[in-house]
Design an enzyme around this catalytic site. Structure first.
Site, PDB file in Angstrom:
ATOM      1  N   TYR A 191       0.780  -1.091  -0.143  1.00 48.40           N
ATOM      2  CA  TYR A 191      -0.053   0.008   0.014  1.00 48.40           C
ATOM      3  C   TYR A 191       0.931   1.137  -0.056  1.00 48.40           C
ATOM      4  CZ  TYR A 191      -4.860   0.292  -0.043  1.00 48.40           C
ATOM      5  OH  TYR A 191      -6.285   0.618  -0.563  1.00 48.40           O
ATOM      6  N   GLU A 216      -0.256   4.897  -0.424  1.00 43.44           N
ATOM      7  CA  GLU A 216      -0.955   6.410  -0.682  1.00 43.44           C
ATOM      8  C   GLU A 216      -0.098   7.413  -0.804  1.00 43.44           C
ATOM      9  OE1 GLU A 216      -5.564   5.447   0.965  1.00 43.44           O
ATOM     10  OE2 GLU A 216      -4.160   6.582   2.107  1.00 43.44           O
ATOM     11  N   ASP A 228      -5.766  13.852 -25.214  1.00 45.68           N
ATOM     12  CA  ASP A 228      -5.983  12.216 -24.829  1.00 45.68           C
ATOM     13  C   ASP A 228      -5.279  11.410 -25.662  1.00 45.68           C
ATOM     14  OD1 ASP A 228      -6.684  10.155 -23.746  1.00 45.68           O
ATOM     15  OD2 ASP A 228      -8.852  10.395 -23.882  1.00 45.68           O
ATOM     16  N   THR A 244      -2.888   6.179 -21.858  1.00 44.75           N
ATOM     17  CA  THR A 244      -2.830   4.637 -21.372  1.00 44.75           C
ATOM     18  C   THR A 244      -1.466   4.426 -21.399  1.00 44.75           C
ATOM     19  OG1 THR A 244      -3.481   3.596 -23.319  1.00 44.75           O
ATOM     20  CG2 THR A 244      -5.132   3.961 -21.743  1.00 44.75           C
ATOM     21  N   LYS A 267      -1.959  -0.665 -24.639  1.00 43.33           N
ATOM     22  CA  LYS A 267      -1.923  -0.335 -26.131  1.00 43.33           C
ATOM     23  C   LYS A 267      -0.540  -0.227 -26.807  1.00 43.33           C
ATOM     24  CE  LYS A 267      -6.094   2.342 -25.942  1.00 43.33           C
ATOM     25  NZ  LYS A 267      -6.611   2.664 -24.680  1.00 43.33           N
ATOM     26  N   ARG A 284      -1.641  -2.624 -18.163  1.00 46.32           N
ATOM     27  CA  ARG A 284      -2.990  -1.804 -18.143  1.00 46.32           C
ATOM     28  C   ARG A 284      -3.004  -0.704 -17.077  1.00 46.32           C
ATOM     29  NH1 ARG A 284      -7.686  -3.372 -20.760  1.00 46.32           N
ATOM     30  NH2 ARG A 284      -7.860  -1.542 -19.949  1.00 46.32           N
TER      31      ARG A 284
HETATM   32  C1  LIG Z   1      -9.037   8.105 -26.366  1.00 44.07           C
HETATM   33  C2  LIG Z   1      -9.060   7.169 -25.183  1.00 44.07           C
HETATM   34  N1  LIG Z   1      -9.270   7.638 -23.977  1.00 44.07           N
HETATM   35  C3  LIG Z   1      -9.194   6.901 -22.688  1.00 44.07           C
HETATM   36  C4  LIG Z   1      -9.255   5.492 -22.802  1.00 44.07           C
HETATM   37  C5  LIG Z   1      -9.743   4.862 -21.647  1.00 44.07           C
HETATM   38  O1  LIG Z   1      -8.808   4.091 -21.304  1.00 44.07           O
HETATM   39  P1  LIG Z   1      -9.140   2.825 -20.184  1.00 44.07           P
HETATM   40  O2  LIG Z   1      -9.789   1.769 -20.887  1.00 44.07           O
HETATM   41  O3  LIG Z   1      -7.937   2.248 -19.529  1.00 44.07           O
HETATM   42  O4  LIG Z   1      -9.700   3.386 -18.922  1.00 44.07           O
HETATM   43  C6  LIG Z   1      -9.196   5.001 -24.009  1.00 44.07           C
HETATM   44  C7  LIG Z   1      -9.197   3.493 -24.173  1.00 44.07           C
HETATM   45  O5  LIG Z   1      -9.302   2.917 -25.220  1.00 44.07           O
HETATM   46  C8  LIG Z   1      -9.015   5.667 -25.277  1.00 44.07           C
HETATM   47  O6  LIG Z   1      -8.728   5.289 -26.558  1.00 44.07           O
END
Ligand SMILES: Cc1ncc(COP(=O)(O)O)c(C=O)c1O
Length: 431
Positions: free
Chosen positions: A78, A80, A224, A250, A253, A259
């Site tokens: 843990y 935090e 994003d 992320t 991918k 993950r």
């Molecule tokens: C553009 C985009 N944002 C956010 C996410 C969210 O990722 P997660 O599935 O890990 O929550 C994804 C996942 O495919 C994504 O393609």
């Protein structure tokens, strides 16, 4: 116009070395003895992944080193808070791992600050909104029918419920982001933030133009980059860090880590982002995942990874051209990334039927919204098959198998057998 790749691709002739299975950490033998029910599921999943083609654009095969970190004793810890300021004792090794992950992330992407704790891409976006916005604020993001993610304003997601999302789209003729319309929407709606990012846009966004529009209306720019983050790490896609206030991503991918999620920002927003992750949206960080992220960032900094991501893009282009030759309509006419989006309508089926027929032949992928007309197409990606060491000829063959599987569903046996042989010739963890 989409920006082209910033770096010249290295020679596509040499395939990157696939992962080695002798370094795999899983002791399925022990698990079989203790819990045959779950061990059986894991073995079946291992066989499914190795015996079919994984063409889901968001998936990949992590290295044995990443899997080892995930299965390490840090899973028990843990922690935090942040390194040097934890709410729990015994965090010396957790602190060391997180400091390394942060250092590697900032170096890899040229960012002033990194937060490597978000549990997922969605958690990263949630924290970015929490840091910059208040409930009810207007946010401009790619509309869901054009490839916006759930966190970009879906009604069933926190984003759609707590913020006033306005969707921009793509030009129906070219499939490219409609920047004049985006600018007009920004001027009319004065959003507090503009989100650049998508689940299925196969081209590079123009980050400089996004920045210009955001500045014009006084909005934050949140990129994003969940999908292209790995391409960015290896120089196969333009880096949004110099343009964005905040970059969310992320770590799985193309980036090929565990993950999880991450956030990059300037020093000016570092404290707000950190507080938005912990304690606002999360409790204790998953330290085994943080350590695995550090491993993945280390791998992404190697020449082998640079070669890998350029091959991922080259393979996607071969696949896109092959699908066009088979009669599929490929959105935007091709790809700059690992993603190919195709409409199977010219073959007489919709995306859902195509996905079912392809799955029956052992080719696993997603449907996705098509940027026109409300129909569904298919979305595929080349990150996993490239990790397996497949080459251009394999991509061309996969495209031909796609055509056959979608056109001739009654005769799937020989197609499935060839798909299995192709997968087994290129195991994700050879040995
Ligand atoms: C553009 C985009 N944002 C956010 C996410 C969210 O990722 P997660 O599935 O890990 O929550 C994804 C996942 O495919 C994504 O393609």
């Amino acid at each position: 116009m989409p920006v082209t790749s910033p770096a010249a691709p290295p020679s596509a002739a040499v395939p990157p070395a696939p992962h080695r299975s002798d370094a795999l950490p899983q002791d399925f033998g022990a698990l079989l003895g203790q819990d045959p029910e779950i061990a059986g599921i894991l073995l079946a999943e291992r066989d499914r992944q190795a015996g079919t083609l994984q063409l889901i654009a968001a998936e990949n095969f992590t290295s044995p080193a990443v899997l080892a970190a995930l299965g390490s004793p840090l899973a028990n810890k843990y922690a935090e808070g942040y390194p040097g300021a934890r709410h729990h004792g015994g965090c010396e090794q957790a602190d060391a791992a997180e400091r390394i992950a942060v250092r590697r992330a900032t170096t890899l992407f040229g960012a002033e600050h990194a937060n490597v704790q978000p549990h997922s891409g969605s958690s990263a976006v949630l924290a970015a909104y929490a840091a910059l916005l208040r409930p009810g604020d207007t946010v401009l993001a790619m509309g869901l029918p054009y490839g916006g993610h759930l966190t970009h304003g879906a009604p069933g997601n926190f984003s759609g419920r707590w913020f006033d999302f306005v969707g921009y789209g793509v030009d129906p003729d070219t499939g490219l982001i409609d920047y004049p319309r985006l600018r007009a929407l920004a001027r009319a709606r004065r959003p507090k933030a503009i989100v650049c990012g998508s689940i299925s846009y196969p081209r590079h966004p123009d980050h400089a133009l996004f920045r210009e529009i955001a500045d014009e209306v006084g909005a934050y720019l949140i990129v994003d980059a969940a999908h292209p983050m790995g391409l960015i790490a290896g120089g196969a896609a333009p880096n949004p860090v110099p343009y964005a206030d905040v970059v969310c991503a992320t770590t799985h991918k193309v980036l090929r880590g565990p993950r999880g999620g991450m956030i990059l920002c300037g020093a000016d927003l570092a404290e707000r982002i950190d507080r938005a992750v912990f304690p606002f949206t999360q409790g204790g960080a998953q330290m085994h995942t943080v350590a695995a992220k550090a491993v993945a960032f280390g791998e992404a900094a190697t020449p082998a990874y640079t070669l890998y991501v350029h091959q991922v893009v080259a393979h996607a282009r071969v696949l896109a051209a092959g699908l066009q030759a088979e009669g599929f309509e490929v959105t935007t006419g091709g790809t700059d990334t690992h993603i190919v989006v195709a409409d199977p309508a010219p073959l007489g089926v919709d995306g859902r039927t195509a996905r079912e027929r392809l799955a029956a032949a052992g080719m696993v992928l997603d449907t996705c919204a098509l940027p026109y007309g409300g129909a569904r197409g298919i979305r595929l990606g080349t990150a996993a098959v490239t990790t397996q060491g497949m080459d251009d000829r394999d991509m061309a063959r996969i495209a031909a198998l796609f055509g056959a599987a979608v056109r001739e569903p009654g005769d799937v046996g020989p197609i499935a057998a060839e798909v299995r042989a192709l997968a087994e010739r290129n195991p994700p963890y050879p040995g």
